[in-house]
Design an enzyme around this catalytic site. Structure first.
Site, PDB file in Angstrom:
ATOM      1  N   ARG A  33      48.980  20.014-116.122  1.00 30.14           N
ATOM      2  CA  ARG A  33      49.907  19.896-115.000  1.00 30.14           C
ATOM      3  C   ARG A  33      49.815  18.516-114.348  1.00 30.14           C
ATOM      4  NH1 ARG A  33      50.081  18.551-109.649  1.00 30.14           N
ATOM      5  NH2 ARG A  33      48.067  19.594-109.355  1.00 30.14           N
ATOM      6  N   ASP A  34      48.712  18.251-113.669  1.00 33.00           N
ATOM      7  CA  ASP A  34      48.566  16.984-112.951  1.00 33.00           C
ATOM      8  C   ASP A  34      48.477  15.801-113.900  1.00 33.00           C
ATOM      9  OD1 ASP A  34      48.335  15.504-110.604  1.00 33.00           O
ATOM     10  OD2 ASP A  34      46.163  15.612-110.591  1.00 33.00           O
ATOM     11  N   HIS A 226      38.778  17.419-105.931  1.00 33.65           N
ATOM     12  CA  HIS A 226      39.780  16.890-106.854  1.00 33.65           C
ATOM     13  C   HIS A 226      39.719  15.376-106.720  1.00 33.65           C
ATOM     14  CE1 HIS A 226      43.731  17.090-109.017  1.00 33.65           C
ATOM     15  NE2 HIS A 226      43.864  15.898-108.446  1.00 33.65           N
ATOM     16  N   HIS A 228      40.005  11.328-107.964  1.00 29.38           N
ATOM     17  CA  HIS A 228      40.620  10.276-108.769  1.00 29.38           C
ATOM     18  C   HIS A 228      39.627   9.113-108.862  1.00 29.38           C
ATOM     19  CE1 HIS A 228      44.968  11.633-109.051  1.00 29.38           C
ATOM     20  NE2 HIS A 228      44.358  12.592-108.380  1.00 29.38           N
ATOM     21  N   CYS A 259      49.127  10.896-109.092  1.00 33.62           N
ATOM     22  CA  CYS A 259      50.165  11.485-108.254  1.00 33.62           C
ATOM     23  C   CYS A 259      51.351  10.518-108.181  1.00 33.62           C
ATOM     24  CB  CYS A 259      49.642  11.761-106.853  1.00 33.62           C
ATOM     25  SG  CYS A 259      50.915  12.418-105.751  1.00 33.62           S
ATOM     26  N   ASN A 268      42.979  10.821-112.946  1.00 31.47           N
ATOM     27  CA  ASN A 268      41.983  11.788-112.519  1.00 31.47           C
ATOM     28  C   ASN A 268      40.632  11.494-113.167  1.00 31.47           C
ATOM     29  OD1 ASN A 268      43.550  14.005-111.011  1.00 31.47           O
ATOM     30  ND2 ASN A 268      44.757  13.772-112.881  1.00 31.47           N
TER      31      ASN A 268
END
Length: 325
Positions: A33-34, A226, A228, A259, A268
């Site tokens: 997804r991300d 989460h 980065h 993002c 990420n």
């Protein structure tokens, strides 16, 4: 008589347990997804499905597979209703769909979702840029969606984006982060992931915010991170969070993703890099490092890239084979 070449050591994490290290950590994979949402080319649904299957085969048991967002927001994820049902037969794997609103939740339920994620922002600027709403309005929507999902028996995970720093507003008020996380937990989220969306956090900052949130009523056991890796701090931040009591970490195979609404954000934390670190600390994850590196190389090839940001996969590929000279 010449001596035959010695067999080379195949690089692996050298295991040394650290004081206070947990026995096991949960890895929450966000690559499908991300990791793929900001790719410039349209990726076929069959590739996304295969990616999820390969990640599951590599031992990952928590995979964020897609998002039921409006097509105009993120065109790469318009095939969510095709991807999610194709993963229903993955035994023992939690496949999660991110939902931005009640309509997204309804679509996810129609596609067979049993687990969803909601996202809010700790800052006003990012809420308007990413969620197209004021911060409080976005939080109200997320809590409403969470309650509705729980009433239907779904598991819900929450995200608080921009929990550490914001490209427009700078440092973020920890009290706002704590109040936002507490609201999501009260609505029914099982875990709230704090997003270092632009990768500016440092170990001291991570340790302090987890400590402060605990003092404000949000225990470390209810949190995930989460991260980065914009400034190369992600793994150091994992160690700080482990020391503070966090036991769940988001990562993306190969280090894919950023993002699309966060200026300056890069990839990420790579799943392979996270696994190398954790396994070296003697912490179980259930993941197979070799298999993950293979998945990373495979998806890189599907995307037409010679290599992805994961340093572990890059190093393993460059290592002299065991029977080499």
């Amino acid at each position: 008589m010449s001596t035959p070449p010695r067999e080379r050591w195949r690089p692996r994490p050298i295991v040394e347990r650290m004081e206070r290290a947990p026995e096991r950590v949960r890895i929450y994979e966000v690559g499908p997804r991300d990791g793929l949402q900001a790719e410039p080319a349209v990726i076929p649904a069959r590739t996304k499905i295969e990616l999820c299957r390969r990640l599951a085969a590599a031992g990952l048991r928590d995979i964020e597979a897609t998002s039921f967002v409006p097509p105009s927001w993120i065109p790469q994820l318009t095939d969510a209703a095709e991807v999610l049902p194709a993963l229903a037969d993955l035994d023992g794997v939690r496949t999660v769909a991110l939902v931005p609103n009640r309509r997204g939740l309804d679509r996810a339920v129609e596609a067979g979702a049993r687990h969803v994620a909601v996202v809010v922002s700790a800052t006003e600027s990012f809420a308007r840029a990413n969620l197209n709403a004021a911060r409080q309005a976005a939080l109200d929507t997320a809590t409403e969606v969470t309650r509705a999902a729980r009433e239907q028996g779904l598991g819900v995970r929450g995200y608080v984006s921009m929990a550490f720093g914001d490209p427009w507003e700078g440092p973020v008020d920890r009290a706002v982060v704590a109040a936002t996380a507490a609201a999501l937990l009260a609505a029914g989220c099982s875990t709230v992931a704090l997003g270092d969306t632009i990768g500016v956090a440092t170990p001291g900052h991570v340790h302090a915010i987890v400590r402060d949130l605990a003092a404000l009523g949000v225990p470390a056991g209810d949190l995930a991170l989460h991260l980065h890796d914009t400034y190369g701090q992600a793994l150091a931040n994992v160690v700080a969070a482990l020391d503070a009591g966090v036991r769940e970490f988001d990562s993306s195979v190969g280090g894919l993703g950023r993002c699309p609404y966060a200026r300056g954000a890069t990839g990420n934390l790579a799943t392979e890099d996270l696994v190398w670190l954790l396994h070296g600390m003697g912490i179980a994850t259930g993941a197979d490092l070799d298999a993950l590196a293979g998945v990373s190389r495979w998806i890189g090839a599907q995307l037409g890239r010679a290599g992805l940001p994961s340093r572990v996969t890059t190093a393993l590929a460059a290592a002299v084979p065991a029977t080499g000279r």
